[in-house]
Scaffold this active site. Sequence first.
Site, mmCIF file in Angstrom:
data_model
loop_
_atom_site.group_PDB
_atom_site.id
_atom_site.type_symbol
_atom_site.label_atom_id
_atom_site.label_comp_id
_atom_site.label_asym_id
_atom_site.label_seq_id
_atom_site.Cartn_x
_atom_site.Cartn_y
_atom_site.Cartn_z
ATOM 1 N N ALA A 1 19.704 9.439 44.702
ATOM 2 C CA ALA A 1 20.484 10.450 45.410
ATOM 3 C C ALA A 1 20.165 11.832 44.858
ATOM 4 O O ALA A 1 19.875 12.003 43.674
ATOM 5 C CB ALA A 1 21.976 10.152 45.250
ATOM 6 N N SER B 1 17.842 6.140 48.630
ATOM 7 C CA SER B 1 19.287 6.315 48.656
ATOM 8 C C SER B 1 19.728 6.892 49.991
ATOM 9 O O SER B 1 19.075 7.788 50.540
ATOM 10 C CB SER B 1 19.723 7.260 47.521
ATOM 11 O OG SER B 1 21.083 7.602 47.655
ATOM 12 N N TYR C 1 25.909 2.670 51.359
ATOM 13 C CA TYR C 1 27.319 2.596 50.968
ATOM 14 C C TYR C 1 28.149 2.191 52.186
ATOM 15 O O TYR C 1 27.746 2.419 53.333
ATOM 16 C CB TYR C 1 27.826 3.948 50.453
ATOM 17 C CG TYR C 1 27.274 4.354 49.115
ATOM 18 C CD1 TYR C 1 27.814 3.861 47.938
ATOM 19 C CD2 TYR C 1 26.209 5.249 49.026
ATOM 20 C CE1 TYR C 1 27.314 4.233 46.694
ATOM 21 C CE2 TYR C 1 25.693 5.634 47.796
ATOM 22 C CZ TYR C 1 26.253 5.121 46.639
ATOM 23 O OH TYR C 1 25.747 5.488 45.423
ATOM 24 N N THR D 1 25.411 -1.174 48.137
ATOM 25 C CA THR D 1 26.043 -0.903 46.839
ATOM 26 C C THR D 1 27.499 -1.350 46.877
ATOM 27 O O THR D 1 28.262 -0.920 47.747
ATOM 28 C CB THR D 1 25.952 0.587 46.494
ATOM 29 O OG1 THR D 1 24.573 0.928 46.294
ATOM 30 C CG2 THR D 1 26.731 0.905 45.228
ATOM 31 N N ARG E 1 32.651 11.067 35.517
ATOM 32 C CA ARG E 1 31.460 11.699 34.957
ATOM 33 C C ARG E 1 31.871 13.083 34.453
ATOM 34 O O ARG E 1 31.916 14.055 35.218
ATOM 35 C CB ARG E 1 30.365 11.768 36.008
ATOM 36 C CG ARG E 1 30.009 10.387 36.555
ATOM 37 C CD ARG E 1 28.972 10.432 37.653
ATOM 38 N NE ARG E 1 28.756 9.100 38.199
ATOM 39 C CZ ARG E 1 27.916 8.837 39.203
ATOM 40 N NH1 ARG E 1 27.217 9.820 39.751
ATOM 41 N NH2 ARG E 1 27.785 7.601 39.654
ATOM 42 N N LYS F 1 23.829 -4.753 45.673
ATOM 43 C CA LYS F 1 23.478 -3.952 44.501
ATOM 44 C C LYS F 1 24.744 -3.682 43.683
ATOM 45 O O LYS F 1 25.696 -3.084 44.191
ATOM 46 C CB LYS F 1 22.850 -2.631 44.938
ATOM 47 C CG LYS F 1 22.477 -1.692 43.804
ATOM 48 C CD LYS F 1 21.865 -0.410 44.370
ATOM 49 C CE LYS F 1 21.424 0.541 43.268
ATOM 50 N NZ LYS F 1 22.559 1.118 42.519
ATOM 51 N N HIS G 1 24.807 0.615 37.790
ATOM 52 C CA HIS G 1 24.802 1.979 38.323
ATOM 53 C C HIS G 1 24.426 2.991 37.239
ATOM 54 O O HIS G 1 25.043 4.058 37.114
ATOM 55 C CB HIS G 1 26.173 2.329 38.922
ATOM 56 C CG HIS G 1 26.078 3.195 40.146
ATOM 57 N ND1 HIS G 1 26.362 2.741 41.410
ATOM 58 C CD2 HIS G 1 25.720 4.485 40.301
ATOM 59 C CE1 HIS G 1 26.198 3.712 42.293
ATOM 60 N NE2 HIS G 1 25.802 4.780 41.641
ATOM 61 N N GLY H 1 18.187 -0.484 35.643
ATOM 62 C CA GLY H 1 18.933 -0.007 34.487
ATOM 63 C C GLY H 1 18.199 -0.240 33.183
ATOM 64 O O GLY H 1 17.911 -1.377 32.821
ATOM 65 N N GLY H 2 17.863 0.830 32.481
ATOM 66 C CA GLY H 2 17.266 0.723 31.159
ATOM 67 C C GLY H 2 15.790 0.395 31.130
ATOM 68 O O GLY H 2 15.241 0.126 30.055
ATOM 69 N N VAL H 3 15.128 0.401 32.263
ATOM 70 C CA VAL H 3 13.693 0.092 32.295
ATOM 71 C C VAL H 3 12.926 1.359 31.936
ATOM 72 O O VAL H 3 12.880 2.313 32.722
ATOM 73 C CB VAL H 3 13.260 -0.433 33.674
ATOM 74 C CG1 VAL H 3 11.747 -0.700 33.689
ATOM 75 C CG2 VAL H 3 14.024 -1.697 34.024
ATOM 76 N N ARG H 4 12.348 1.376 30.758
ATOM 77 C CA ARG H 4 11.654 2.563 30.267
ATOM 78 C C ARG H 4 10.212 2.273 29.855
ATOM 79 O O ARG H 4 9.429 3.194 29.678
ATOM 80 C CB ARG H 4 12.403 3.147 29.056
ATOM 81 C CG ARG H 4 13.838 3.563 29.358
ATOM 82 C CD ARG H 4 13.890 4.750 30.310
ATOM 83 N NE ARG H 4 15.251 5.178 30.574
ATOM 84 C CZ ARG H 4 15.977 4.758 31.613
ATOM 85 N NH1 ARG H 4 15.452 3.897 32.482
ATOM 86 N NH2 ARG H 4 17.201 5.204 31.810
ATOM 87 N N ARG I 1 15.513 6.892 36.785
ATOM 88 C CA ARG I 1 15.446 8.097 35.953
ATOM 89 C C ARG I 1 14.023 8.449 35.510
ATOM 90 O O ARG I 1 13.650 9.623 35.546
ATOM 91 C CB ARG I 1 16.346 7.935 34.727
ATOM 92 C CG ARG I 1 17.835 8.078 35.020
ATOM 93 C CD ARG I 1 18.609 8.117 33.716
ATOM 94 N NE ARG I 1 20.032 8.221 33.907
ATOM 95 C CZ ARG I 1 20.910 7.254 33.667
ATOM 96 N NH1 ARG I 1 20.482 6.061 33.250
ATOM 97 N NH2 ARG I 1 22.200 7.438 33.848
#
Length: 306
Positions: free
Chosen positions: A15, A44, A68, A94, A103, A172, A196, A228-231, A251
């Site tokens: 998004a 998104s 959504y 989602t 946040r 998701k 998320h 999530g967390g895949v780097r 990200r």
Amino acid sequence: MPEASCPSLCMIITALGRMTRKPWQRMWQRSPACQAVGTGMMLSSWATSSMEEVAAAAPAALRWLQLYAYKERRVTAALVRRAESAGFRGIFLTVDTPYLGRRRADVRNRFRLPPHLSLKNFSSSDLAFSSGKDFGEDSGLAVYVAEAIDATVSWEDVKWLRALTSLPIVLKGILRADDAREAVKLGVNGILVSNHGARQLDGVPATIDVLPEIVEAVEGKVEVFLDGGVRKGTDVLKALALGAKAVFVGRPVLWGLAYQGEEGAKEVLQMLKEEFCLAMALTGCRRVEEIDRTLIRRHQALLSKI
């Protein structure tokens, strides 16, 4: 070195993606990075480029729409119909955002879209998050979710979506085995194990920790994915070893986009692919099909999780 099937690594076009860096803000509209690297992408529904723009820019790319559940079902239905017409190959619904998590940075910054951007999949200014209204001391996105997204979303809505479209449906945001089993009963085609980005609920478990019980719960009846967390490429290897069909990254691609636009996004995807191939070679796997749980050693973490 083994050549991994690149759909094992997919991209989330997140998004508000054009906020990363103004000179590159049209990257999502042209969206060549996934097509160039040969991977898939999830767009998104809150993207700052429309699904038609993305489809026109990358016609050969494998594309899915993240969705959504809006309070007005006609809005949700219209997005699904447009995805079908634009050649999207599936819907990721989602299910972990009845409300937006707290946040604090967004609240502190009174987050809203800059005036030159909008959610391009919507025509009305309110749904496009571009009305210019005053959100007071709150995050504008939190207000948007509270006003537009259905907080009562339930299994009945999954049934409704299943009856609406013949496209594959992936839920998701599943983190519990019982939810995964119920989803299978309702005829979904896949589960995306997602928290998320750990931005919805403090203390939520890492997706890699939850993945094995979800894989076990579905008993091979549907495909299971992870984000999530895949780097690193080794993160991809671990997820596939624990039963994921593919992983999604968000990200890291934004970081590449902010660094060097389209070429930066391509570089991130190519780097992850090469690291994954190297990890396969160093663990003795010539093909993705050879990756299994024998590659994983687990240690009990002394942490409290919800």
